[in-house]
Motif scaffolding. Structure first.
Motif, PDB file in Angstrom:
ATOM      1  N   ALA A 169       2.315  62.441 -44.434  1.00 60.85           N
ATOM      2  CA  ALA A 169       0.879  62.623 -44.182  1.00 60.85           C
ATOM      3  C   ALA A 169       0.415  61.765 -42.996  1.00 60.85           C
ATOM      4  CB  ALA A 169       0.076  62.281 -45.437  1.00 60.85           C
ATOM      5  N   THR A 170       1.016  60.594 -42.842  1.00 66.54           N
ATOM      6  CA  THR A 170       0.619  59.675 -41.775  1.00 66.54           C
ATOM      7  C   THR A 170       1.240  60.029 -40.438  1.00 66.54           C
ATOM      8  OG1 THR A 170       0.420  57.884 -43.401  1.00 66.54           O
ATOM      9  CG2 THR A 170       0.586  57.242 -41.074  1.00 66.54           C
ATOM     10  N   TYR A 171       2.526  60.350 -40.436  1.00 64.98           N
ATOM     11  CA  TYR A 171       3.268  60.473 -39.179  1.00 64.98           C
ATOM     12  C   TYR A 171       3.664  61.899 -38.783  1.00 64.98           C
ATOM     13  CZ  TYR A 171       3.562  55.421 -39.589  1.00 64.98           C
ATOM     14  OH  TYR A 171       3.267  54.078 -39.706  1.00 64.98           O
ATOM     15  N   GLY A 172       3.319  62.907 -39.587  1.00 66.49           N
ATOM     16  CA  GLY A 172       3.571  64.280 -39.174  1.00 66.49           C
ATOM     17  C   GLY A 172       4.255  65.120 -40.231  1.00 66.49           C
ATOM     18  N   ALA A 173       3.672  66.292 -40.498  1.00 69.86           N
ATOM     19  CA  ALA A 173       4.197  67.196 -41.520  1.00 69.86           C
ATOM     20  C   ALA A 173       5.608  67.680 -41.195  1.00 69.86           C
ATOM     21  CB  ALA A 173       3.260  68.385 -41.703  1.00 69.86           C
ATOM     22  N   ASP A 174       5.971  67.751 -39.914  1.00 69.95           N
ATOM     23  CA  ASP A 174       7.313  68.224 -39.549  1.00 69.95           C
ATOM     24  C   ASP A 174       8.408  67.260 -39.983  1.00 69.95           C
ATOM     25  OD1 ASP A 174       6.430  66.374 -37.526  1.00 69.95           O
ATOM     26  OD2 ASP A 174       7.924  67.184 -36.134  1.00 69.95           O
ATOM     27  N   LEU A 175       8.050  66.025 -40.267  1.00 68.62           N
ATOM     28  CA  LEU A 175       9.051  65.026 -40.656  1.00 68.62           C
ATOM     29  C   LEU A 175       9.650  65.328 -42.033  1.00 68.62           C
ATOM     30  CD1 LEU A 175       7.329  61.820 -39.304  1.00 68.62           C
ATOM     31  CD2 LEU A 175       9.208  63.122 -38.282  1.00 68.62           C
ATOM     32  N   ASP A 176       8.970  66.131 -42.828  1.00 64.16           N
ATOM     33  CA  ASP A 176       9.512  66.507 -44.131  1.00 64.16           C
ATOM     34  C   ASP A 176      10.834  67.254 -43.966  1.00 64.16           C
ATOM     35  OD1 ASP A 176       9.392  66.711 -46.982  1.00 64.16           O
ATOM     36  OD2 ASP A 176       8.816  68.817 -46.729  1.00 64.16           O
ATOM     37  N   ARG A 177      10.964  68.035 -42.898  1.00 65.11           N
ATOM     38  CA  ARG A 177      12.190  68.822 -42.684  1.00 65.11           C
ATOM     39  C   ARG A 177      13.049  68.295 -41.546  1.00 65.11           C
ATOM     40  NH1 ARG A 177       7.830  71.218 -40.910  1.00 65.11           N
ATOM     41  NH2 ARG A 177       7.780  72.035 -38.795  1.00 65.11           N
ATOM     42  N   THR A 178      12.638  67.190 -40.899  1.00 64.77           N
ATOM     43  CA  THR A 178      13.423  66.633 -39.792  1.00 64.77           C
ATOM     44  C   THR A 178      13.842  65.187 -40.042  1.00 64.77           C
ATOM     45  OG1 THR A 178      11.401  66.029 -38.581  1.00 64.77           O
ATOM     46  CG2 THR A 178      12.407  68.165 -38.053  1.00 64.77           C
ATOM     47  N   SER A 179      13.744  64.746 -41.280  1.00 63.49           N
ATOM     48  CA  SER A 179      14.145  63.383 -41.643  1.00 63.49           C
ATOM     49  C   SER A 179      15.414  63.421 -42.480  1.00 63.49           C
ATOM     50  CB  SER A 179      13.052  62.694 -42.460  1.00 63.49           C
ATOM     51  OG  SER A 179      11.869  62.562 -41.717  1.00 63.49           O
ATOM     52  N   ALA A 180      16.182  62.346 -42.404  1.00 61.68           N
ATOM     53  CA  ALA A 180      17.386  62.219 -43.217  1.00 61.68           C
ATOM     54  C   ALA A 180      17.466  60.812 -43.792  1.00 61.68           C
ATOM     55  CB  ALA A 180      18.639  62.521 -42.385  1.00 61.68           C
ATOM     56  N   ASN A 181      18.077  60.707 -44.947  1.00 58.59           N
ATOM     57  CA  ASN A 181      18.257  59.424 -45.613  1.00 58.59           C
ATOM     58  C   ASN A 181      19.713  59.005 -45.549  1.00 58.59           C
ATOM     59  OD1 ASN A 181      15.533  59.283 -46.504  1.00 58.59           O
ATOM     60  ND2 ASN A 181      16.023  60.696 -48.146  1.00 58.59           N
ATOM     61  N   CYS A 182      19.940  57.704 -45.395  1.00 56.62           N
ATOM     62  CA  CYS A 182      21.278  57.133 -45.424  1.00 56.62           C
ATOM     63  C   CYS A 182      21.417  56.354 -46.729  1.00 56.62           C
ATOM     64  CB  CYS A 182      21.497  56.218 -44.218  1.00 56.62           C
ATOM     65  SG  CYS A 182      23.167  55.538 -44.130  1.00 56.62           S
ATOM     66  N   VAL A 183      22.392  56.749 -47.533  1.00 54.49           N
ATOM     67  CA  VAL A 183      22.595  56.175 -48.861  1.00 54.49           C
ATOM     68  C   VAL A 183      23.955  55.497 -48.906  1.00 54.49           C
ATOM     69  CG1 VAL A 183      22.723  56.727 -51.317  1.00 54.49           C
ATOM     70  CG2 VAL A 183      21.226  58.058 -49.823  1.00 54.49           C
ATOM     71  N   VAL A 184      24.001  54.287 -49.463  1.00 57.52           N
ATOM     72  CA  VAL A 184      25.271  53.579 -49.636  1.00 57.52           C
ATOM     73  C   VAL A 184      25.793  53.876 -51.040  1.00 57.52           C
ATOM     74  CG1 VAL A 184      26.428  51.332 -49.648  1.00 57.52           C
ATOM     75  CG2 VAL A 184      24.577  51.772 -48.019  1.00 57.52           C
ATOM     76  N   VAL A 185      27.055  54.276 -51.101  1.00 54.46           N
ATOM     77  CA  VAL A 185      27.687  54.601 -52.377  1.00 54.46           C
ATOM     78  C   VAL A 185      28.935  53.736 -52.570  1.00 54.46           C
ATOM     79  CG1 VAL A 185      26.831  56.979 -52.427  1.00 54.46           C
ATOM     80  CG2 VAL A 185      29.037  56.486 -51.370  1.00 54.46           C
ATOM     81  N   ALA A 186      29.340  53.629 -53.825  1.00 50.89           N
ATOM     82  CA  ALA A 186      30.559  52.886 -54.180  1.00 50.89           C
ATOM     83  C   ALA A 186      31.489  53.831 -54.914  1.00 50.89           C
ATOM     84  CB  ALA A 186      30.208  51.688 -55.059  1.00 50.89           C
ATOM     85  N   GLY A 187      32.664  54.066 -54.327  1.00 48.19           N
ATOM     86  CA  GLY A 187      33.673  54.915 -54.952  1.00 48.19           C
ATOM     87  C   GLY A 187      34.729  54.053 -55.609  1.00 48.19           C
ATOM     88  N   LYS A 188      35.125  54.428 -56.825  1.00 52.56           N
ATOM     89  CA  LYS A 188      36.125  53.640 -57.560  1.00 52.56           C
ATOM     90  C   LYS A 188      37.328  54.506 -57.885  1.00 52.56           C
ATOM     91  CE  LYS A 188      32.605  50.698 -59.508  1.00 52.56           C
ATOM     92  NZ  LYS A 188      31.901  50.230 -60.678  1.00 52.56           N
ATOM     93  N   ARG A 189      38.493  53.891 -57.683  1.00 50.51           N
ATOM     94  CA  ARG A 189      39.760  54.548 -58.048  1.00 50.51           C
ATOM     95  C   ARG A 189      40.803  53.456 -58.242  1.00 50.51           C
ATOM     96  NH1 ARG A 189      41.802  59.793 -57.300  1.00 50.51           N
ATOM     97  NH2 ARG A 189      44.050  59.814 -57.506  1.00 50.51           N
ATOM     98  N   GLY A 190      41.440  53.462 -59.397  1.00 49.84           N
ATOM     99  CA  GLY A 190      42.509  52.513 -59.672  1.00 49.84           C
ATOM    100  C   GLY A 190      42.099  51.058 -59.533  1.00 49.84           C
TER     101      GLY A 190
END
Length: 187
Positions: free
Chosen positions: A58-79
């Motif tokens: 709402a503050t920075y532009g309605a187009d950002l809803d479809r032009t933004s991406a999130n970076c998520v840190v994940v932890a994978g476990k094996r053995g």
């Protein structure tokens, strides 16, 4: 300069904003190599109090809803081993942690990394983690939909400010693999 997406009047090459970026992000920009010039990686100032998605759009532009991406840190476990990785998905999608991420990491179990681990390991602020400047050796999974965007808004490494860059630059970052279906539509 005006930003190519959103309602940001002041977009500057991020490399010209060393005092606004955490050390790992600045180091990555200084060592930049890839399909786009580093000058096309732009920094825009944002209010961290307006970081909630609905308020941000709402503050920075309605187009950002479809032009933004999130970076998520994940932890994978094996053995008994844990591998940290990052994943970039469009803001309109949720990360397919138990499917696409688990398969690409070859992990038995994958979960979101605890906040303290993500912050300490990345050298970035929670809520602003970016795929630019991640630790060497971390796998980086990028959803093809984000990589296909002409311009995409991502975190800057800090809660204040964002980075805008051509989507194709995401797939050229160190350790990056572009993955179809990494993000699934939110229900």
């Amino acid at each position: 300069m005006r930003a190519p997406i959103g309602d940001f009047d002041d977009a500057r090459p991020a490399i010209e904003c060393p005092d606004l970026l955490p050390a790992p992000v600045l180091a990555a920009l200084r060592a930049w190599a890839g399909p786009v010039p580093v000058e096309q990686v732009l920094f825009v100032d944002t209010d961290p109090e307006k970081a909630d998605t609905a308020v941000f759009v709402a503050t920075y532009g309605a187009d950002l809803d479809r032009t933004s991406a999130n970076c998520v840190v994940v932890a994978g476990k094996r053995g008994g081993e844990t591998t940290l990785a990052a994943a970039v998905v469009p803001a309109t999608a949720r990360l397919d942690v138990n499917g696409a991420v688990r398969r690409h990491l070859g992990a038995r179990k994958v979960s979101f990394a605890p906040m303290d681990t993500a912050v300490e390991s990345s050298g970035m602020e929670y809520g602003g983690i970016t795929p630019i400047g991640l630790p060497a050796g971390w796998p980086l999974l990028v959803d093809a939909a984000a990589a296909d965007l002409p311009w995409v808004l991502i975190g800057s490494g800090n809660r204040r400010g964002k980075i805008i860059l051509p989507g194709k630059a995401l797939g050229a970052l160190p350790g990056a693999t572009v993955v179809e279906g990494l993000g699934v539509p939110r229900s």
